[in-house]
Design a protein around this motif. Structure first.
Motif, PDB file in Angstrom:
ATOM      1  N   GLU A  26       0.830  -1.202   0.000  1.00  0.00           N
ATOM      2  CA  GLU A  26       0.000   0.000   0.000  1.00  0.00           C
ATOM      3  C   GLU A  26       0.865   1.253   0.000  1.00  0.00           C
ATOM      4  O   GLU A  26       0.517   2.267  -0.651  1.00  0.00           O
ATOM      5  N   PHE A  50       3.754   1.535  -1.451  1.00  0.00           N
ATOM      6  CA  PHE A  50       4.226   1.670  -2.833  1.00  0.00           C
ATOM      7  C   PHE A  50       3.114   2.229  -3.731  1.00  0.00           C
ATOM      8  O   PHE A  50       3.337   3.129  -4.542  1.00  0.00           O
ATOM      9  N   ARG A  51       1.908   1.673  -3.593  1.00  0.00           N
ATOM     10  CA  ARG A  51       0.788   2.096  -4.436  1.00  0.00           C
ATOM     11  C   ARG A  51       0.433   3.564  -4.203  1.00  0.00           C
ATOM     12  O   ARG A  51       0.228   4.323  -5.158  1.00  0.00           O
ATOM     13  N   SER A  52       0.377   3.973  -2.931  1.00  0.00           N
ATOM     14  CA  SER A  52      -0.060   5.334  -2.627  1.00  0.00           C
ATOM     15  C   SER A  52       0.953   6.371  -3.105  1.00  0.00           C
ATOM     16  O   SER A  52       0.569   7.435  -3.611  1.00  0.00           O
ATOM     17  N   ARG A  72       3.077   5.909  -5.614  1.00  0.00           N
ATOM     18  CA  ARG A  72       2.966   5.905  -7.076  1.00  0.00           C
ATOM     19  C   ARG A  72       1.819   6.801  -7.528  1.00  0.00           C
ATOM     20  O   ARG A  72       1.916   7.547  -8.515  1.00  0.00           O
ATOM     21  N   GLU A  73       0.725   6.762  -6.792  1.00  0.00           N
ATOM     22  CA  GLU A  73      -0.428   7.606  -7.111  1.00  0.00           C
ATOM     23  C   GLU A  73      -0.098   9.086  -6.918  1.00  0.00           C
ATOM     24  O   GLU A  73      -0.515   9.926  -7.722  1.00  0.00           O
ATOM     25  N   ASP A 133       1.830  10.123  -9.892  1.00  0.00           N
ATOM     26  CA  ASP A 133       0.950  10.208 -11.060  1.00  0.00           C
ATOM     27  C   ASP A 133       0.148  11.505 -11.069  1.00  0.00           C
ATOM     28  O   ASP A 133      -0.199  12.023 -12.143  1.00  0.00           O
ATOM     29  N   ASP A 162       4.508  -4.169  -9.599  1.00  0.00           N
ATOM     30  CA  ASP A 162       3.352  -3.534 -10.220  1.00  0.00           C
ATOM     31  C   ASP A 162       3.330  -2.030  -9.973  1.00  0.00           C
ATOM     32  O   ASP A 162       2.664  -1.290 -10.699  1.00  0.00           O
ATOM     33  N   TYR A 163       4.044  -1.580  -8.926  1.00  0.00           N
ATOM     34  CA  TYR A 163       3.964  -0.187  -8.503  1.00  0.00           C
ATOM     35  C   TYR A 163       5.279   0.579  -8.631  1.00  0.00           C
ATOM     36  O   TYR A 163       5.265   1.799  -8.795  1.00  0.00           O
ATOM     37  N   VAL A 164       6.405  -0.103  -8.501  1.00  0.00           N
ATOM     38  CA  VAL A 164       7.691   0.594  -8.451  1.00  0.00           C
ATOM     39  C   VAL A 164       8.616   0.046  -9.529  1.00  0.00           C
ATOM     40  O   VAL A 164       8.520  -1.117  -9.928  1.00  0.00           O
TER      41      VAL A 164
END
Length: 502
Positions: free
Chosen positions: A256, A258-260, A262-263, A266, A309-311
């Motif tokens: 999470e 990594f995902r946040s 990345r967002e 973006d 998938d994120y980094v």
């Protein structure tokens, strides 16, 4: 309870090998030690990382920045004797430097605040022009020695965790932005296509990333990538002179993070920037025993499987227990970050990485407990794990895989690490935790650090192979499935029944 997995012969996605793009190291000066290089050679033979990142490039033990008195005036002298030796060794092993500019040479420091046993100075430069000249001298030397085409492949990261007062005086954001700006200008002056990024913060201060990217946009400061660190340990439950104990949050927390971030990137003025995790692990302490356990490997398996998938890269901290942030290690197993313990003893997490290096390019199936892939030659490779965060022993889980395969007769090789296999930390406990083991004990620990291997010959039914496995507590298992080219009929007079007991 039996879990069944039926795999369709369709590609979900290609498997991103971002997990092996980079590996962390203790301060660069440690690369002058024999055991350090031996560990690194083993790492590269088994895993083959692309880049290596560590602290201390500009610290005094590497010795780049010196001053000499010439005609009564002190002038900078740039000494590349040690860094040439270090970077040559990395490149000879197939590792490119992921360059971190830090810490401050004492002669350039504006204060005496330091961190770690080896006293990395964490204050801004006393003269930013001298700092810029130092950066330009380093980058120019690297290009002279290795060529511009090579150095264009090296990322240059400015500092380490400036959001922490321990790593950057007062965690002064504006002063860090100034350091980043001047450093970037110096690098880009040498060549505009050299890669520069930051802010290399740890988790918990992601507003720095937003502010950093806005600063770069507003001030027209180049930025080629974003870097951050990630750990998943809770506040310490106990700290002793030799050990640091922490509970871990669920491993989905790291995904999470990594995902946040990345967002965030973006949605920033630079939405296409690469995102590098230049440090990650379970605990951020180099004396937390969790690093020596099979739990550490089982915990990180899902991270290796999904984080790509994120980094764009995520760099495990670190490859070796030859590491001295809190003084020279005081015992054989001391909770060090390394994939390899002192005396060249692989830990369970080393084998996790080695297992992942066997995976194929095509993902057939993936969930929170397994990944199944296919190689270009058609062979099937799967990794499954059974993470158990609770205390106790009765946590076995059964999984049955139904896998479509083109051949009717197959060879299976299964390698396993768990609480009872490839767990030298447990053997060390059984031996009475010898602080400085003798050679015989070291040999025993090395012998017991090898995964448990099982093999079999299997038949398919209607083009499908069924593989049923039981996973024990904190087990990570690698299964390789390949067609058999049976040459038994080519041997004249072959009859195993004539061998006694067969």
């Amino acid at each position: 309870m039996l879990k069944t997995v039926t795999i369709e012969n369709e590609t979900i996605r290609s498997f991103k090998r971002n997990w092996k793009k980079c590996i962390g190291t203790g301060r660069l000066g440690l690369a002058l030690q024999k055991e350090y290089l031996e560990h690194l050679e083993t790492i590269q033979k088994s895993i083959q990382f692309d880049y290596i990142r560590g602290h201390g490039l500009l610290s005094d033990d590497v010795g780049i920045y010196r001053e000499m008195e010439i005609n009564g005036e002190k002038k900078p002298f740039y000494n590349f004797t040690y860094i040439d030796r270090i970077f040559d060794a990395f490149l000879d092993l197939g590792l490119r430097p992921f360059v971190e500019f830090g810490f401050m040479p004492k002669l350039l420091a504006s204060g005496d605040q330091t961190i770690f046993y080896w006293e990395g100075n964490v204050t801004p430069p006393n003269d930013y022009q001298k700092w810029a000249n130092l950066i330009k001298a380093c980058v120019s030397h690297f290009i002279d020695r290795y060529g511009i085409e090579e150095v264009l492949e090296w990322p240059f990261e400015v500092w380490n965790e400036p959001n922490l007062v321990n790593f950057w005086k007062d965690a002064n954001k504006e002063e860090y932005f100034k350091l980043y700006h001047i450093t970037t200008e110096a690098i880009k002056e040498i060549h505009p296509d050299l890669q520069v990024g930051g802010p290399a913060i740890c988790g918990g201060s992601d507003e720095w990333i937003v502010d950093f990217l806005n600063f770069c946009k507003n001030e027209s400061v180049p930025v080629d990538f974003v870097s951050r660190h990630a750990y998943t340990s809770k506040p310490p439950t106990k700290i002793t002179t030799e050990y640091y104990y922490q509970e871990l949050v669920d491993n989905t927390d790291m995904l999470e993070q990594f995902r946040s971030v990345r967002e965030m990137i973006d949605q920033s003025p630079f939405p296409e920037l690469p995102f590098h995790i230049t440090e990650y692990n379970t605990s951020y302490s180099p004396i937390n025993p969790v690093h020596d356990t099979t739990l550490n490997a089982a915990y990180l398996a899902r991270i290796l499987s999904e984080a790509g998938d994120y980094v764009d890269s995520f760099s495990y901290w670190t490859f070796s227990d030859v590491f001295e942030e809190l003084d020279v290690p005081k015992s054989q197993f001391h909770g060090g970050f390394g994939l390899i313990a002192l005396n060249h003893i692989p830990k369970p997490t080393f084998h996790l990485f080695a297992f992942f290096n066997h995976l194929g390019e095509r993902v057939l199936y993936r969930d929170e407990q397994a990944i199944v892939t296919q190689r270009k030659d058609g062979s099937i490779v799967l990794i499954a794990w059974n993470l158990v965060m609770e205390k106790g022993d009765d946590f076995n889980t059964e999984v049955e895989f139904s896998i479509p395969v083109p051949s009717s007769v197959l060879f299976l090789k299964r390698q396993t690490i768990d609480e009872n296999h490839a767990n030298p930390w447990k053997v060390w406990q059984q031996l009475g935790r010898p602080r400085f083991p003798d050679k015989q004990t070291i040999h025993t620990l090395q012998q017991t650090s090898i995964p448990f291997v099982r093999t079999s010959r299997e038949q398919t039914v209607d083009g499908t192979l069924t593989v049923s496995i039981t996973l024990t507590k904190n087990e990570v298992t690698l299964i390789e499935i390949q067609p058999i080219n049976d040459e038994s009929d080519s041997y004249h007079g072959l009859d195993d029944r004539l061998i006694t007991s067969y």
